[in-house]
Design an enzyme around this catalytic site. Sequence first.
Site, PDB file in Angstrom:
ATOM      1  N   ASP A   1      48.174 108.608  10.900  1.00  0.00           N
ATOM      2  CA  ASP A   1      47.930 109.629   9.890  1.00  0.00           C
ATOM      3  C   ASP A   1      46.999 110.676  10.497  1.00  0.00           C
ATOM      4  O   ASP A   1      46.264 110.389  11.459  1.00  0.00           O
ATOM      5  CB  ASP A   1      47.283 108.977   8.667  1.00  0.00           C
ATOM      6  CG  ASP A   1      46.757 109.988   7.674  1.00  0.00           C
ATOM      7  OD1 ASP A   1      47.542 110.846   7.243  1.00  0.00           O
ATOM      8  OD2 ASP A   1      45.562 109.916   7.333  1.00  0.00           O
ATOM      9  N   LEU A   2      47.009 111.874   9.949  1.00  0.00           N
ATOM     10  CA  LEU A   2      46.144 112.942  10.470  1.00  0.00           C
ATOM     11  C   LEU A   2      44.843 113.070   9.677  1.00  0.00           C
ATOM     12  O   LEU A   2      43.794 112.616  10.106  1.00  0.00           O
ATOM     13  CB  LEU A   2      46.893 114.275  10.485  1.00  0.00           C
ATOM     14  CG  LEU A   2      47.940 114.468  11.585  1.00  0.00           C
ATOM     15  CD1 LEU A   2      48.638 115.818  11.441  1.00  0.00           C
ATOM     16  CD2 LEU A   2      47.310 114.350  12.970  1.00  0.00           C
TER      17      LEU A   2
ATOM     18  N   LYS B   1      55.829 107.001   3.874  1.00  0.00           N
ATOM     19  CA  LYS B   1      55.551 106.959   5.312  1.00  0.00           C
ATOM     20  C   LYS B   1      56.133 105.686   5.922  1.00  0.00           C
ATOM     21  O   LYS B   1      56.716 105.715   7.009  1.00  0.00           O
ATOM     22  CB  LYS B   1      54.046 107.025   5.559  1.00  0.00           C
ATOM     23  CG  LYS B   1      53.410 108.360   5.221  1.00  0.00           C
ATOM     24  CD  LYS B   1      51.932 108.370   5.599  1.00  0.00           C
ATOM     25  CE  LYS B   1      51.302 109.731   5.367  1.00  0.00           C
ATOM     26  NZ  LYS B   1      49.913 109.798   5.855  1.00  0.00           N
TER      27      LYS B   1
ATOM     28  N   ASN C   1      48.545 107.291   0.270  1.00  0.00           N
ATOM     29  CA  ASN C   1      49.862 107.609   0.825  1.00  0.00           C
ATOM     30  C   ASN C   1      50.108 106.947   2.178  1.00  0.00           C
ATOM     31  O   ASN C   1      51.200 107.073   2.735  1.00  0.00           O
ATOM     32  CB  ASN C   1      50.050 109.128   0.931  1.00  0.00           C
ATOM     33  CG  ASN C   1      49.024 109.809   1.810  1.00  0.00           C
ATOM     34  OD1 ASN C   1      47.936 109.286   2.048  1.00  0.00           O
ATOM     35  ND2 ASN C   1      49.350 110.984   2.297  1.00  0.00           N
TER      36      ASN C   1
END
Length: 271
Positions: free
Chosen positions: A9-10, A199, A225
């Site tokens: 994830d960012l 995701k 998420n």
Amino acid sequence: MSYRVIALDLDGTLLDPQKRILPESLAVLNEARQSGIKILIVTGRHHVSIHPFYQVLQLDTPAICCNGTYSYDYPAKKVLASDPLSIQEAIQALSYLQGTEIQHVMYVDDAILYEHPHTVARTLAWSDSLPEHQRPNVNQISKFQDAIHAVDFIWKFATNSPNLVQLREISEKIEENLGLECEWSWFDQVDIAKKGNSKGMRLQQWVESQGMSMKDVIAFGDNHNDLSMLEAAGLSVAMGNGVDAAKERADIVTRDNTQPGIAEIIRKYVL
């Protein structure tokens, strides 16, 4: 076990609060990539707003975008697999958002669309800090209703509001009445997308297409998420700054995103 895929994830995970990749993370990921390990960005962002990170990491893998709504091949500049909102679904979702305090933008094709500048103030400030060739397409429109009919793909609506009670109520109504997916990506942000997109789903689709399984994956995340990805991965790592739900689902909780916890985990379990 030897892991063959690193999924990241960012925001809140690989990126620090200033939207930078820590030098320690960059070094260890470069080492992993050169040793043949596949590195994937798995993000809630649009592909147009992850370009600088994709470049600095020197990746050749697809990016999984908008919480799994689609995967994007950067070298070929094309969408690989996707489940966008239909025109009718987008119109219905919009009807719940209009007339509320909830700010919202629409992710489409190769752009992020907004009606009012204050809804994208942080995005525009970040964009202005980038070299011109790395800036995302963030475009003002007069009416979402018109834009819905003028684009090919509607990836998601990104919403946020300081009125968390209203944001939760509207999100629950959209899920219940429209059958769409409403995922919290930050404490005051909810993403609205096609049901079934996640995701974890899109990551698994790509991993299996490469002849591997999710047991081969080590995944890092921090928020709601990311849960589908953390639950499916062979080894899941939650950030110290992550929400409780992510920490409870993960196999390991590392340090927060201002410290080199990602580098430490990869060196210990991967390299």
